[in-house]
Write a protein that holds these residues in place. Structure first.
Motif, short mmCIF file in Angstrom:
data_model
loop_
_atom_site.label_atom_id
_atom_site.label_comp_id
_atom_site.label_asym_id
_atom_site.label_seq_id
_atom_site.Cartn_x
_atom_site.Cartn_y
_atom_site.Cartn_z
N ARG A 64 0.77 -1.14 0.10
CA ARG A 64 0.03 -0.08 0.06
C ARG A 64 0.96 1.21 0.14
N GLN A 65 1.81 1.28 0.81
CA GLN A 65 2.75 2.33 0.69
C GLN A 65 3.51 2.69 -0.63
N CYS A 66 3.74 1.50 -1.12
CA CYS A 66 4.36 1.52 -2.52
C CYS A 66 3.51 2.52 -3.55
N ARG A 67 2.18 1.69 -3.50
CA ARG A 67 1.36 2.42 -4.57
C ARG A 67 1.08 3.69 -4.08
N ASP A 68 0.82 4.11 -2.96
CA ASP A 68 0.69 5.61 -2.55
C ASP A 68 1.80 6.41 -3.11
N TRP A 69 3.07 6.12 -2.82
CA TRP A 69 4.30 6.78 -3.38
C TRP A 69 4.12 6.89 -4.95
N HIS A 70 3.57 5.89 -5.44
CA HIS A 70 3.69 5.91 -7.10
C HIS A 70 2.58 6.98 -7.38
N HIS A 71 1.54 6.99 -6.67
CA HIS A 71 0.42 7.90 -6.95
C HIS A 71 0.78 9.39 -6.68
N GLU A 72 1.24 9.64 -5.39
CA GLU A 72 1.55 10.89 -4.81
C GLU A 72 2.78 11.51 -5.49
N PHE A 73 3.86 10.79 -5.91
CA PHE A 73 5.02 11.53 -6.34
C PHE A 73 5.30 11.22 -7.66
N GLY A 74 4.47 10.55 -8.42
CA GLY A 74 4.77 10.06 -9.89
C GLY A 74 6.24 9.07 -10.09
N THR A 75 6.49 8.36 -9.09
CA THR A 75 7.81 7.66 -9.14
C THR A 75 7.25 6.26 -9.55
N THR A 76 8.28 5.29 -9.64
CA THR A 76 8.42 3.98 -10.12
C THR A 76 8.99 3.21 -9.11
N ILE A 77 9.22 3.95 -7.96
CA ILE A 77 10.12 3.35 -6.73
C ILE A 77 9.73 1.81 -6.70
N GLN A 78 10.76 1.05 -6.44
CA GLN A 78 10.43 -0.29 -5.86
C GLN A 78 10.55 -0.63 -4.45
N LEU A 79 9.60 -1.36 -3.73
CA LEU A 79 9.82 -1.47 -2.44
C LEU A 79 10.13 -3.15 -2.12
N SER A 80 11.26 -3.14 -1.51
CA SER A 80 11.54 -4.53 -1.16
C SER A 80 11.20 -5.09 0.37
N VAL A 81 10.63 -6.31 0.30
CA VAL A 81 10.17 -6.83 1.72
C VAL A 81 11.09 -8.17 2.01
N ASN A 82 11.44 -8.07 3.34
CA ASN A 82 12.20 -9.46 3.38
C ASN A 82 11.07 -10.49 4.00
N LYS A 83 11.71 -11.72 3.44
CA LYS A 83 10.54 -12.85 3.61
C LYS A 83 11.15 -14.10 4.27
N SER A 84 10.72 -14.34 5.43
CA SER A 84 11.72 -15.50 6.02
C SER A 84 11.42 -16.85 5.54
N PRO A 85 12.31 -17.91 5.41
CA PRO A 85 12.06 -19.05 4.99
C PRO A 85 10.73 -19.51 5.49
N VAL A 86 10.34 -19.75 6.62
CA VAL A 86 9.34 -20.11 7.08
C VAL A 86 8.04 -19.72 6.44
N GLN A 87 7.97 -18.40 6.29
CA GLN A 87 6.95 -17.85 5.48
C GLN A 87 6.89 -18.33 4.13
N PHE A 88 7.92 -18.25 3.69
CA PHE A 88 7.91 -18.61 2.10
C PHE A 88 7.38 -20.15 2.02
N ARG A 89 7.71 -21.16 2.76
CA ARG A 89 7.61 -22.42 2.61
C ARG A 89 6.00 -22.49 2.80
#
Ligand code: C2E
Ligand code: CA
Ligand code: CA
Ligand code: CA
Length: 280
Positions: free
Chosen positions: A99-124
């Motif tokens: 949601r933050q990434c989308r807000d930034w795209h809309h508000e600032f006209g940027t295409t910035i990419q956000l990275s999130v950490n995903k622990s192995p437990v979560q991935f599996r």
């Protein structure tokens, strides 16, 4: 005297019972933290070395405990993983970041990419959560690389878990993938070509000694060249000095992240310093 006091404290090892009690308390508090929304995200810029622009940022989790204050993710993430609480926390992080990434795209006209950490437990174990996230990304118009997930090498070594196939479903959903902390585990670059990985993050333990250690320099350069030949882009973590930046840039490293540019900062500060008036 303060110094001495601190040193003395270091020799004190809590008994097993105290450790268990502490852990129980932490687990209880984590449950409360989820219910009462005590988490927030901070953002650290990732700089494109050739242009000097901020193309990306990593979202990092912060927990403000009402009594203990700030508790490091290195302390509570492992406990959250052991207890399965990471599933809920991870969902919150992913959704909040998207949601933050989308807000930034809309508000600032940027295409910035956000990275999130995903622990192995979560991935599996993510199961049907994955479909929910894909739907969310579609709703937010983030299916063209707006979001990146950071996974660690350990996950790739677990051959039984169908990781390679799963990474392809991420690609199909328009989610990019970074391999975090590269160089601290056991996987080789040759091994990595089995997986669809977009970015390789060189661990800060290599960046740290770039100025003084010739073998770390050689290693870094080899990693960069090989990773790029295998179709990945390279992000150097923990860049703290202009000299390190210069060396990495000369080696052809694509991106850098670290205190040289900024520590992780709040949403407001990130906007003021990196988004306002400078859409990348
Ligand atoms: P990480 O993913 O390797 O994140 C980078 C860590 O290095 C962050 O610590 C960041 O603040 C720190 N750092 C950034 N630049 C520099 C620098 O120039 N020098 C030094 N010495 N350190 C730097 P942080 O925020 O305390 O996070 C620690 C770890 O906790 C992360 O390591 C990650 O493994 C985990 N973590 C953080 N947020 C999340 C999350 O949302 N989910 C999961 N599963 N893990 C998370
Ligand atoms: Ca990371
Ligand atoms: Ca890392
Ligand atoms: Ca790819």
């Amino acid at each position: 005297a303060k110094e001495q006091g601190r040193n003395r404290f270091n020799y004190f090892t809590p008994s097993m019972q105290e450790q268990a009690k502490y852990r129980m308390r932490l687990i209880q508090d984590l449950r409360i933290a989820i219910e009462h929304q005590q988490f927030n995200l901070v953002y650290q810029p990732i700089v494109h070395l050739q242009s000097g622009k901020v193309h990306k940022a990593e979202a990092l989790l912060r927990w403000h405990h009402p009594e203990r204050g700030y508790i490091s993710p290195t302390e509570f993430i492992p406990v959250a993983e052991d207890t399965g609480l990471i599933m809920e926390i991870g969902s919150w992080v992913f959704e909040h970041a998207a949601r933050q990434c989308r807000d930034w795209h809309h508000e600032f006209g940027t295409t910035i990419q956000l990275s999130v950490n995903k622990s192995p437990v979560q991935f599996r174990d993510e199961g049907e959560n994955f479909e929910r996230w894909v739907a969310l990304l579609e709703e937010l118009e983030l299916t063209h690389g707006g979001i990146c997930i950071e996974i660690t090498e350990g996950l790739l070594l677990d051959a039984s878990s169908g990781v390679a196939e799963k990474l392809l479903t991420y690609r199909d959903a328009g989610i990019q993938v970074s391999l975090d902390d590269f160089g601290t585990g056991y996987s080789s670059l040759a091994y990595l070509k089995k997986f669809d990985i977009d970015y390789l993050k060189i661990d800060q333990s290599f960046t740290r000694n770039l100025e003084n250690d010739a073998s770390d320099r050689t290693l870094c350069e080899a990693i960069i060249v090989m990773a790029q030949k295998l179709g990945m882009k390279v992000i150097a973590e923990g860049v703290e000095t202009a000299k390190q930046q210069e060396i990495l840039k000369a080696m052809g490293c694509d991106y850098a992240q670290g205190y040289l540019y900024s520590a992780p900062v709040s949403r407001e500060e990130f906007e003021t310093r990196f988004l306002k008036g400078d859409p990348n």
